[in-house]
Scaffold this motif. Structure first.
Motif, mmCIF file in Angstrom:
data_model
loop_
_atom_site.group_PDB
_atom_site.id
_atom_site.type_symbol
_atom_site.label_atom_id
_atom_site.label_comp_id
_atom_site.label_asym_id
_atom_site.label_seq_id
_atom_site.Cartn_x
_atom_site.Cartn_y
_atom_site.Cartn_z
ATOM 1 N N LYS A 1 44.418 42.585 32.369
ATOM 2 C CA LYS A 1 43.833 41.312 31.938
ATOM 3 C C LYS A 1 44.826 40.177 32.133
ATOM 4 N N GLY B 1 44.433 37.195 34.755
ATOM 5 C CA GLY B 1 44.401 35.848 34.197
ATOM 6 C C GLY B 1 45.331 34.920 34.942
ATOM 7 N N SER C 1 44.023 34.181 38.357
ATOM 8 C CA SER C 1 42.858 33.296 38.416
ATOM 9 C C SER C 1 43.187 31.857 38.025
ATOM 10 N N THR D 1 35.399 35.448 40.627
ATOM 11 C CA THR D 1 34.568 35.720 39.448
ATOM 12 C C THR D 1 34.934 37.054 38.806
ATOM 13 N N ARG E 1 37.949 38.495 38.834
ATOM 14 C CA ARG E 1 39.226 38.310 38.143
ATOM 15 C C ARG E 1 39.052 37.511 36.847
ATOM 16 N N ALA E 2 38.211 36.500 36.885
ATOM 17 C CA ALA E 2 37.978 35.695 35.684
ATOM 18 C C ALA E 2 37.274 36.522 34.604
ATOM 19 N N ALA E 3 36.320 37.354 34.992
ATOM 20 C CA ALA E 3 35.613 38.205 34.028
ATOM 21 C C ALA E 3 36.552 39.234 33.417
ATOM 22 N N ALA F 1 39.894 38.868 33.124
ATOM 23 C CA ALA F 1 40.890 38.159 32.320
ATOM 24 C C ALA F 1 40.337 37.704 30.972
ATOM 25 N N THR F 2 39.092 37.275 30.939
ATOM 26 C CA THR F 2 38.520 36.755 29.697
ATOM 27 C C THR F 2 37.969 37.842 28.783
ATOM 28 N N GLY F 3 37.831 39.054 29.289
ATOM 29 C CA GLY F 3 37.276 40.143 28.498
ATOM 30 C C GLY F 3 35.768 40.246 28.612
ATOM 31 N N ALA F 4 35.146 39.371 29.389
ATOM 32 C CA ALA F 4 33.693 39.409 29.567
ATOM 33 C C ALA F 4 33.258 40.705 30.240
ATOM 34 N N SER G 1 33.248 43.501 27.718
ATOM 35 C CA SER G 1 32.122 43.272 26.810
ATOM 36 C C SER G 1 30.826 43.798 27.419
#
Length: 122
Positions: free
Chosen positions: A57, A61, A64, A80, A82-84, A86-89, A92
């Protein structure tokens, strides 16, 4: 001269987290797949293996947010993902799918607390 050093360093950092992006792509296939309840435990195990670690993560992060990395990620089509990650989305979504499988197939959550405790009067 410094610009020449940034390219190899950013390539090295990005190559280290490429496995997380690949797992993200593989998990996306599992997230959209219908689940047969006879194979639910295997499907859950597969989804659990796709979860990201804290270091992945962090690296994604950083990858990104850096300007050179953003450009490279957009070109490679990995921004997208990498962003997902990094944010934990991403994790989830995996947890939501695991929960849906457990609810849909009526599976119990396995835990150590399920063992019966016997009280003995002394």
């Amino acid at each position: 001269m410094k610009a020449l050093l940034i390219i190899p360093i950013s390539a090295f950092v990005l190559s280290g987290c490429a496995s997380a992006v690949r797992r993200h792509e593989l998990a996306a296939e599992h997230l959209n797949k219908a689940v047969d309840c006879e194979e639910a435990h295997g499907h859950i195990a597969s989804l659990e293996s796709h979860k990201t670690t804290a270091s992945e993560k962090l690296v994604n992060g950083v990858a990104s947010v850096l300007p050179t990395s953003i450009l490279l990620n957009v070109i490679l089509g990995e921004f997208t993902s990498r962003a997902a990650i990094a944010t934990g989305a991403f994790d989830s979504k995996v947890e939501d799918k695991i929960s849906d499988i457990r609810d849909g197939c009526r599976l119990k959550i396995e835990s150590d607390e399920s063992a019966e405790v016997m009280l003995v009067k002394q």
